[in-house]
Design a protein around this motif. Structure first.
Motif, PDB file in Angstrom:
ATOM      1  N   ALA A   1      51.064  33.742  58.385  1.00  0.00           N
ATOM      2  CA  ALA A   1      51.168  35.178  56.915  1.00  0.00           C
ATOM      3  C   ALA A   1      50.636  34.641  55.530  1.00  0.00           C
ATOM      4  CB  ALA A   1      52.986  35.200  57.051  1.00  0.00           C
ATOM      5  N   SER A   2      50.895  33.318  55.113  1.00  0.00           N
ATOM      6  CA  SER A   2      50.540  32.693  54.363  1.00  0.00           C
ATOM      7  C   SER A   2      48.669  32.999  54.276  1.00  0.00           C
ATOM      8  CB  SER A   2      50.744  31.366  54.715  1.00  0.00           C
ATOM      9  OG  SER A   2      52.355  31.214  54.164  1.00  0.00           O
ATOM     10  N   MET A   3      47.897  32.841  55.425  1.00  0.00           N
ATOM     11  CA  MET A   3      46.698  32.326  55.781  1.00  0.00           C
ATOM     12  C   MET A   3      46.361  34.353  55.160  1.00  0.00           C
ATOM     13  SD  MET A   3      44.282  31.454  58.731  1.00  0.00           S
ATOM     14  CE  MET A   3      45.299  32.725  59.437  1.00  0.00           C
ATOM     15  N   ALA A   4      47.138  34.719  56.399  1.00  0.00           N
ATOM     16  CA  ALA A   4      46.854  36.428  55.400  1.00  0.00           C
ATOM     17  C   ALA A   4      46.944  37.600  54.820  1.00  0.00           C
ATOM     18  CB  ALA A   4      47.406  37.248  56.990  1.00  0.00           C
ATOM     19  N   ALA A   5      48.386  36.230  53.660  1.00  0.00           N
ATOM     20  CA  ALA A   5      47.804  37.014  52.299  1.00  0.00           C
ATOM     21  C   ALA A   5      47.239  36.467  50.993  1.00  0.00           C
ATOM     22  CB  ALA A   5      49.511  36.183  51.748  1.00  0.00           C
ATOM     23  N   SER A   6      46.358  35.214  52.371  1.00  0.00           N
ATOM     24  CA  SER A   6      45.568  34.463  50.896  1.00  0.00           C
ATOM     25  C   SER A   6      43.744  35.446  50.931  1.00  0.00           C
ATOM     26  CB  SER A   6      44.932  33.234  51.202  1.00  0.00           C
ATOM     27  OG  SER A   6      44.765  32.865  52.172  1.00  0.00           O
TER      28      SER A   6
END
Length: 203
Positions: free
Chosen positions: A163-168
């Motif tokens: 999720a953190s990767m996608a948000a970036s």
């Protein structure tokens, strides 16, 4: 440090057998070699892609490990492997904020550049990308690999969860454009993987 990357594509339904072999027999073989500094395994189960990275304390140690691994690689990756590409790089940047986690995410940017600009690529990442990455929720670790002779490289960023990767993604897209121009590199590939194993000991 130096790394060897093994990039494998094949039938997604058969990828787990290759993962098990790398995490058992593959790891045992690597750990027996001098100056071994760790290994990482990343997968894209949907498309059937696997990226394995072994880390070495010197170029000689990496080269000396090649023969043993070359002989065993084929049998370990069967029956998954349809294509196998092996590449060697120098680690120009390694920066860790926290330990990656199983199930986290890896984003890789593949670049090409004039060989004389290898240090410019690394320094631009160090001065521009790292401060920006450190502000992102879930950021864990990053590295830059360079092949000075061929003018090729990889920049990888690990996140503790997908999720953190996608948000970036949106912010990193804009930054990638700016940094590529500053570093005088051409982006030739962008990929994301799931983190299965990421154990590196630089010292």
């Amino acid at each position: 440090m130096y790394v060897r990357t093994v990039y494998v594509t094949g039938d997604p339904a058969r990828i787990e057998a290759a993962v098990r072999a790398l995490n058992s027999e593959g790891r045992s073989l690597l750990e027996e070699r001098p100056e071994y500094r760790g290994a990482c395994v990343f997968v894209d189960r949907e498309l059937g892609k696997l990226l394995a990275v072994s880390w070495w304390g010197s170029e000689e140690a990496r080269r000396n490990s090649d023969q043993v691994m070359r002989e065993r690689r084929g049998p370990m990756l069967e029956p998954f492997a349809g294509t196998v590409a092996v590449e060697n790089y120098e680690v120009a940047v390694f920066h860790s904020v926290q330990l990656p986690r199983v199930g986290g995410g890896l984003r890789i940017t593949r670049v090409e550049f004039d060989p004389v600009d290898a240090d410019l690529f690394a320094e631009t990442f160090r001065s521009s990308a790292i401060p920006r990455l450190e502000t992102l929720p879930g950021f864990a670790r990053c590295a830059v690999f360079v092949d000075r002779e061929r003018g090729r490289g990889m920049a990888g960023s690990l996140f503790v969860d997908r999720a953190s990767m996608a948000a970036s993604r949106a912010g990193q897209a804009a930054a990638r454009r700016q940094d590529a121009a500053k570093a005088q590199v051409t982006v030739v590939g962008l990929e994301e993987f799931e983190v299965l194993h990421a154990d590196v000991h630089p010292g």
